[in-house]
Enzyme design. Structure first.
Site, PDB file in Angstrom:
ATOM      1  CG  ASP A   1     -21.743 -43.757 -23.164  1.00 52.10           C
ATOM      2  OD1 ASP A   1     -22.118 -43.006 -24.073  1.00 52.10           O
ATOM      3  OD2 ASP A   1     -22.355 -44.788 -22.834  1.00 52.10           O
TER       4      ASP A   1
ATOM      5  CD1 TRP B   1     -39.858 -40.721 -20.080  1.00 50.64           C
ATOM      6  CD2 TRP B   1     -37.956 -41.571 -20.852  1.00 50.64           C
ATOM      7  NE1 TRP B   1     -40.043 -42.080 -20.226  1.00 50.64           N
ATOM      8  CE2 TRP B   1     -38.900 -42.626 -20.703  1.00 50.64           C
ATOM      9  CE3 TRP B   1     -36.693 -41.884 -21.352  1.00 50.64           C
ATOM     10  CZ2 TRP B   1     -38.617 -43.953 -21.007  1.00 50.64           C
ATOM     11  CZ3 TRP B   1     -36.399 -43.207 -21.660  1.00 50.64           C
ATOM     12  CH2 TRP B   1     -37.352 -44.220 -21.487  1.00 50.64           C
TER      13      TRP B   1
ATOM     14  CB  ILE C   1     -28.836 -42.960 -17.709  1.00 55.26           C
ATOM     15  CG1 ILE C   1     -29.402 -42.295 -18.962  1.00 55.26           C
ATOM     16  CG2 ILE C   1     -29.755 -44.076 -17.227  1.00 55.26           C
ATOM     17  CD1 ILE C   1     -29.409 -43.211 -20.178  1.00 55.26           C
ATOM     18  CG  ASP C   2     -26.162 -40.598 -20.540  1.00 56.92           C
ATOM     19  OD1 ASP C   2     -25.762 -41.758 -20.334  1.00 56.92           O
ATOM     20  OD2 ASP C   2     -26.656 -40.232 -21.621  1.00 56.92           O
TER      21      ASP C   2
ATOM     22  CG  ASN D   1     -33.541 -42.682 -18.480  1.00 55.84           C
ATOM     23  OD1 ASN D   1     -33.430 -43.379 -17.477  1.00 55.84           O
ATOM     24  ND2 ASN D   1     -33.196 -43.103 -19.679  1.00 55.84           N
TER      25      ASN D   1
ATOM     26  CD  GLU E   1     -28.697 -40.730 -25.348  1.00 54.69           C
ATOM     27  OE1 GLU E   1     -29.526 -41.240 -24.574  1.00 54.69           O
ATOM     28  OE2 GLU E   1     -28.196 -41.361 -26.309  1.00 54.69           O
TER      29      GLU E   1
ATOM     30  N   GLY F   1     -33.503 -48.420 -23.284  1.00 51.11           N
ATOM     31  CA  GLY F   1     -34.854 -47.991 -23.613  1.00 51.11           C
ATOM     32  C   GLY F   1     -35.778 -47.812 -22.425  1.00 51.11           C
TER      33      GLY F   1
END
Length: 332
Positions: free
Chosen positions: A50, A183, A163-164, A161, A218, A126
């Protein structure tokens, strides 16, 4: 009898020929496989997951990537890399309610108004009990970062979610943060440039991309170019070494909040995306991408799993070329 025998033999030959033709057709590929250039040659501390990269005014590159308190490597030429430390070596102490507070994910670094802004994610694999945090620095160097805590969060009872994260500044100077994983897909919120956090005047959470279940999308990154906003995402699955299936997709819009469509006009909220980089040769599951505008053009910064090194995550760098109709292609 002779005529009947000849007809039977001819019929048998024709049936055999039809069977062979059917088998050839069944196993023939639908289209030639896509070909992609290999990553640019780099050396030194080339492990990364990432990745996000910045070039300072002095010409030094700083690479931020997942792990610990966000790991940092540096380079003076974008070729030779040295691991130099972490942005937040103690982790995100404000986020002890999240299991990943000592192992921060998916950093995004950018420079605005004399300050380096670093967004990062806190979670456990997860789970969507997740949070996005913010740190700032005036130099980008290890030891110089100040943590500003929570920016946005998601809960296991929700359908997204947090994140990222990735910051985008639009043509009007407004700040936007994209984020999301699985999601219900990729989301976006507006930020206040003074604080780097969500303003009370706009708490809308926009949906900008989604795939049908299981919604394997994502790593969103929105990059302005030529009057459009390009949404780069990673489809499918990371983090499986040589079994990873990540691939880099793109869609675009005239507004940072969408609607985004791919090159065929398919909406990003209906699973649309044009693939620009996928597995090829030793390069397995490329994704986790950002874009750096450098002196020699736009550089796609990503990770991949190296098939020649047992699936170790490596930093990948390639230039982007922009076609006459405005779509990017990965080049050497």
């Amino acid at each position: 009898m002779l005529v009947t025998s000849i007809l039977r033999r001819r019929t048998g030959v024709l049936l055999l020929a039809a069977l062979v033709l059917a088998m050839i057709t069944a196993f023939a590929p639908d289209a030639p496989a896509a070909t992609y250039p290999n990553p640019e040659t780099i050396s030194g501390a080339t492990y990364a997951h990432d990745p996000s990269m910045i070039r300072t005014a002095s010409g030094r590159y700083y690479l931020f990537y997942t792990g610990g308190g966000i790991r940092i490597s540096t380079s003076t030429d974008r070729v030779h890399w040295t691991a130099t430390g972490q942005a937040l070596p103690g982790g995100a102490t404000w986020a002890t309610a999240y299991k990943g507070w000592k192992d921060l994910w998916a950093p995004d670094v950018s420079f605005h108004n004399g300050v380096y802004w670093l967004y990062y994610a806190v979670s456990s694999f997860g789970s969507n009990h997740s949070a996005i945090g913010l740190a700032t620095s005036t130099t980008a160097a290890p030891g110089s970062w100040t943590d500003h805590g929570l920016v946005y969060s998601s809960q296991s009872s929700g359908d997204y979610n947090a994140i990222d994260p990735a910051l985008t500044v639009d043509a009007a100077g407004r700040w936007w943060l994209s984020f999301g994983s699985f999601w219900s897909g990729i989301k976006m919120i507006q930020l206040d440039p003074a604080t780097g956090k969500q303003p009370a005047s706009n708490t809308t959470r926009y949906g900008i991309a989604q795939r049908p279940s299981p919604d394997a999308i994502e790593g969103a990154y929105v990059y302005p170019h030529g009057g459009y906003y390009y949404l780069f995402t990673s489809f499918d699955y990371c983090c499986r070494g040589t079994n990873s299936t990540y691939r880099i997709m793109v869609a675009r819009a005239t507004s940072p909040t969408g609607p985004y469509v791919d090159e065929n006009g398919v909406s990003a909220t209906s699973g649309g995306g044009t693939q620009i980089l996928g597995t090829h040769g030793y390069v397995i599951g490329p994704g986790g991408q950002t874009v750096l505008h450098d002196n020699d053009g736009d550089v796609l910064v990503y990770h991949y799993y190296n098939g020649n090194q047992g699936g170790t995550a490596q930093l990948g760098l390639n230039h982007l070329s922009w076609s006459a109709n405005g779509w990017p292609t990965v080049v050497s």
